[in-house]
Design an enzyme around this catalytic site. Structure first.
Site, PDB file in Angstrom:
ATOM      1  CD  GLU A 102      -2.946   0.977   2.265  1.00 22.83           C
ATOM      2  OE1 GLU A 102      -3.455  -0.212   2.420  1.00 22.83           O
ATOM      3  OE2 GLU A 102      -3.084   1.969   3.135  1.00 22.83           O
ATOM      4  CG  ASP A 104      -1.583   4.623   2.941  1.00 17.77           C
ATOM      5  OD1 ASP A 104      -2.355   3.903   1.951  1.00 17.77           O
ATOM      6  OD2 ASP A 104      -1.421   4.092   4.108  1.00 17.77           O
ATOM      7  CD  GLU A 106      -3.744   7.544   6.083  1.00 20.61           C
ATOM      8  OE1 GLU A 106      -4.796   6.832   6.319  1.00 20.61           O
ATOM      9  OE2 GLU A 106      -2.720   7.608   6.661  1.00 20.61           O
ATOM     10  CD  GLN A 119       0.073   9.377   9.202  1.00 14.65           C
ATOM     11  OE1 GLN A 119       0.259   9.707  10.240  1.00 14.65           O
ATOM     12  NE2 GLN A 119      -0.846   8.180   8.939  1.00 14.65           N
ATOM     13  CB  THR A 120       3.641   9.763   2.866  1.00 15.70           C
ATOM     14  OG1 THR A 120       4.781  10.070   3.608  1.00 15.70           O
ATOM     15  CG2 THR A 120       3.109  10.777   2.173  1.00 15.70           C
ATOM     16  CG  ASN A 121       2.335   4.220   6.446  1.00 16.54           C
ATOM     17  OD1 ASN A 121       3.400   3.648   6.506  1.00 16.54           O
ATOM     18  ND2 ASN A 121       1.270   3.716   7.319  1.00 16.54           N
ATOM     19  NE  ARG A 130       9.089   0.275   5.556  1.00 14.04           N
ATOM     20  CZ  ARG A 130       8.417  -0.807   5.204  1.00 14.04           C
ATOM     21  NH1 ARG A 130       7.281  -1.130   5.044  1.00 14.04           N
ATOM     22  NH2 ARG A 130       9.344  -1.857   5.319  1.00 14.04           N
ATOM     23  CG  ASP A 195      -9.466   6.820  16.233  1.00 10.62           C
ATOM     24  OD1 ASP A 195      -9.304   7.336  15.121  1.00 10.62           O
ATOM     25  OD2 ASP A 195      -9.211   5.531  16.492  1.00 10.62           O
ATOM     26  CD1 TRP A 196      -7.050   7.656  13.538  1.00 10.94           C
ATOM     27  CD2 TRP A 196      -5.174   8.518  12.575  1.00 10.94           C
ATOM     28  NE1 TRP A 196      -7.127   7.501  12.129  1.00 10.94           N
ATOM     29  CE2 TRP A 196      -6.175   7.980  11.421  1.00 10.94           C
ATOM     30  CE3 TRP A 196      -4.033   9.262  12.226  1.00 10.94           C
ATOM     31  CZ2 TRP A 196      -5.912   8.182  10.292  1.00 10.94           C
ATOM     32  CZ3 TRP A 196      -3.700   9.153  10.950  1.00 10.94           C
ATOM     33  CH2 TRP A 196      -4.412   8.789   9.818  1.00 10.94           C
ATOM     34  N   GLY A 200      -2.718  13.631  17.253  1.00 10.22           N
ATOM     35  CA  GLY A 200      -3.088  12.393  17.892  1.00 10.22           C
ATOM     36  C   GLY A 200      -4.374  11.913  18.710  1.00 10.22           C
TER      37      GLY A 200
END
Length: 286
Positions: A102, A104, A106, A119-121, A130, A195-196, A200
């Site tokens: 995947e 990502d 986001e 955010q990348t992952n 990651r 929730d995140w 956070g």
């Protein structure tokens, strides 16, 4: 290579232009709504679409086909105002339950006046976690901006308006997993992640501000469609495998350093509380 090997799509809906062989594509043939079709709406005669999040549901859509290497991009205008707790996502996913690949993007909502965070992952061979986060240097809710994922045999590059914000290199030769074996579909969703997502999880969605809207247009895929010719993904003549795409240009490298120096707010490679021993790719040059 021929049109049978590469699918190039300009999205959405009525503005779709695509060719597989000589066949013009349509939305119903090449894309599907995966979640809450009542929350996805055509705008401007089909030249743009709107995704909606309210207390009853988020929504999402996906490509009907998967792709093995290539480049995908879309123009997005994110949720304006107080968007804390919302997540707008654009990603590639192998749609496999265990050994998942995947890539990502986001976009994490914000309180009014605070910067928007992207955010990348990267998941490779089932291993993720990651995350990197960058505060965008502009207001992504004021206008459309282009978000791109380039995926080839050499690296994955996440870009914002052609500015690289994340590079994940292929270090398989050093035993570091890289997404090579599985094709991936293209997905986009708008959903609740309070929730995140914002500070956070400290900042919650204010449902009094709902519904929340994100806008999309000019969705483009250029890659090896699956099913398709078996040798497409390994063809070194695909344009995205060419010398200009094997590493960042000097100007791209300069912009990438600028982003990391001035706008990066989180990097899993430096999070010693979470990873006392950094992941191997962190020392291999990601």
């Amino acid at each position: 290579m021929g049109h049978t090997a590469v699918l190039s799509v300009i999205f959405p809906f009525l503005a779709l232009v695509a060719f597989v062989g000589a066949r013009p594509a349509t939305f119903l043939q090449d894309f599907r709504i995966t979640w809450a079709d009542t929350h996805i709406k055509q705008l401007q005669g089909g030249t743009a679409i709107q995704l909606k999040l309210d207390p009853s549901s988020g929504c999402g859509f996906a490509s009907n086909k998967q792709y093995h290497y290539g480049r995908v991009s879309m123009k997005i205008k994110l949720i304006p105002g107080d968007s804390a707790g919302t997540v707008t996502a654009f990603y590639l996913n192998s749609d496999t339950d265990t050994v998942r690949d995947e890539l990502d993007f986001e976009f994490l909502g914000n309180r009014s006046g605070q910067p928007y965070t992207v955010q990348t992952n990267v998941y490779a061979h089932g291993k993720g976690d990651r995350e990197q986060r960058v505060n965008l240097w502009f207001d992504p809710a004021a206008d459309y901006h282009t978000y791109t994922i380039l995926w080839n045999h050499y690296h994955v590059v996440f870009s914002v308006d052609n500015v690289p914000v994340r590079v994940f290199k292929n270090n398989e030769g050093r035993g570091i997993p890289y997404p090579t074996l599985q094709p991936m579909g293209v997905y986009s969703t708008l959903w609740e992640g309070d929730d995140w997502a914002t500070r956070g999880g400290l900042e919650k969605i204010d449902w009094g501000k709902a519904p929340f809207y994100a806008y999309y247009k000019d969705f483009d895929i250029e890659g090896c469609a699956v099913p398709g010719p078996a040798n497409c993904a390994s063809n070194p003549n695909n344009w995205w495998e060419g010398p200009a795409y094997r590493q960042l240009s000097p100007e791209q490298a300069r912009l990438y350093r600028w982003v990391r120096t001035n706008h990066m707010i989180y990097d899993y490679c430096t999070d010693k509380s979470r990873y006392p021993v950094p992941s191997p790719e962190c020392s291999a040059g990601i």
